[in-house]
Structure formats: C-alpha cells, structure tokens
Enzyme design. Sequence first.
Site, PDB file in Angstrom:
ATOM      1  N   ASP A 124      31.074  31.493  44.064  1.00  0.00           N
ATOM      2  CA  ASP A 124      29.801  32.040  43.870  1.00  0.00           C
ATOM      3  C   ASP A 124      28.841  31.326  45.046  1.00  0.00           C
ATOM      4  O   ASP A 124      29.173  30.178  45.342  1.00  0.00           O
ATOM      5  CB  ASP A 124      29.069  31.198  42.744  1.00  0.00           C
ATOM      6  CG  ASP A 124      29.764  31.586  41.217  1.00  0.00           C
ATOM      7  OD1 ASP A 124      30.412  32.774  41.317  1.00  0.00           O
ATOM      8  OD2 ASP A 124      29.682  30.904  40.217  1.00  0.00           O
ATOM      9  N   GLU A 181      26.330  39.789  38.262  1.00  0.00           N
ATOM     10  CA  GLU A 181      25.913  38.487  39.086  1.00  0.00           C
ATOM     11  C   GLU A 181      25.871  38.736  40.745  1.00  0.00           C
ATOM     12  O   GLU A 181      26.896  38.867  41.128  1.00  0.00           O
ATOM     13  CB  GLU A 181      26.644  37.344  38.742  1.00  0.00           C
ATOM     14  CG  GLU A 181      26.782  36.850  37.334  1.00  0.00           C
ATOM     15  CD  GLU A 181      27.600  35.864  37.038  1.00  0.00           C
ATOM     16  OE1 GLU A 181      27.492  35.322  35.795  1.00  0.00           O
ATOM     17  OE2 GLU A 181      28.440  35.285  37.946  1.00  0.00           O
ATOM     18  N   HIS A 184      28.360  36.292  42.620  1.00  0.00           N
ATOM     19  CA  HIS A 184      29.697  36.012  42.159  1.00  0.00           C
ATOM     20  C   HIS A 184      30.633  37.475  42.717  1.00  0.00           C
ATOM     21  O   HIS A 184      30.498  38.331  42.933  1.00  0.00           O
ATOM     22  CB  HIS A 184      30.003  36.076  40.649  1.00  0.00           C
ATOM     23  CG  HIS A 184      31.380  35.999  40.385  1.00  0.00           C
ATOM     24  ND1 HIS A 184      31.607  34.816  39.595  1.00  0.00           N
ATOM     25  CD2 HIS A 184      32.278  36.871  40.168  1.00  0.00           C
ATOM     26  CE1 HIS A 184      32.902  34.770  39.272  1.00  0.00           C
ATOM     27  NE2 HIS A 184      33.442  36.256  39.880  1.00  0.00           N
TER      28      HIS A 184
END
Length: 204
Positions: A124, A181, A184
């Site tokens: 991340d 996301e 990510h």
Amino acid sequence: MRIKWFLIFTFNGLAFAQFLPEDTVLVDIQKINPRIKVEIRYATTNNFTGRKLYNVEKCFLRKFVAMKLDSVQRDLEKFGLGLKVWDCYRPLSVQKILWSIVPDERYVANPAKGSRHNRGCAVDLTLVDSLGNELPMPTGYDDFTEKAHRDYYNLPDTLIKNRTILENVMKKYGFIPLPTEWWHFDCEGWEKFSILDIPLEEIK
C-alpha cells in the site's frame, strides 16, 4: 530469525534443513532503497482501527517484490517523485483483526483465503515529491468508499492525474492494481508464495 532462510522438515524421523530460494526471503525495503519513504500506519494508531497493530515500523517484502519496487522508485526519481509505503508484509493474525472490523472483501481480504499482504507480495503506497510531501490523491489511506475506486472519476483533474501516474508506473514494473483501492498493488507471481504469520519484530 532463521525461518526466513531455511525450512526444517523431517523424513524417517530425521530433521533436514532445506535452504529457500533467495526470492522467498522477506527483506526490509529501506535496505534495498533507503530513499523509499516508510510510514507504516498499522505501527501507529493513525489507521482505521484506531489501534497499534505492529510493534515495529518497517516494510518487509519478498525480495523479488522489493527489487521491483526499487525499480519503481528509480523511475519516479527521474521526474522528481518518489514513493511512500503505508503497509507491506502483514501477519495473518493482523489480517484477522482487520476482517473482524471490516468483513468486506472489496477492501479487506478474508483471512480464510489470506491476503497478498500475508504473502509479502502486496504493498500500500502513494506518491511523494522530491521533499517527501505526499501528492494529492482521491482519498486518504484505507478509505472504504467509492471515491477510492480506480474507476471513480468525479474528481479534480489533478487527483486523477496523480492516481494515474502511480498506477502506470507500478504496472510498468509488474504490479497489479486493486480496483477498489487506489493505493493497493499486488505483485505478479504472488500466488507462488505461502501465507505467513511471523510477527514483524521477529524478522531480521
């Protein structure tokens, strides 16, 4: 911790040590490239759980993943940019805590299946400028709304541009973006590696 270097197994009552391929080793990203910024959110209370879940603030990844991330950093530096990582390898026990709070597979992997983070093959992260300041992005970290999705475009052009720069350079070096996301990325080949539950403080 020697577990990252070899596997102990038994055969006919005898113990053997099998050395693992170098790519299976978990390494500290800052030993590979110290210019990659590290701000591990789960080592603080500044995360969606409000709890400190790691005892050390380090980014560990499989070595082949770390080497690819090093290439991303070097590429970005040509344009006065760089990376800041928020989470890397994540023990399975921590995955279970996250799932107990947000049992939604769009945002948190079910620990019954395991996360790419649990394999040391996901990261991340975000972009920073040459001074280490974060570039504006569609949302903050661990924002579980549609604004964090990659196909959400009701945003200022600058945010879309920054999100796209990050996505394109990560894909260039073999990272797969998660649709829900923007921060990510999974590394290609993650499926070859097993789920781990080694506490970060035990990794040397």
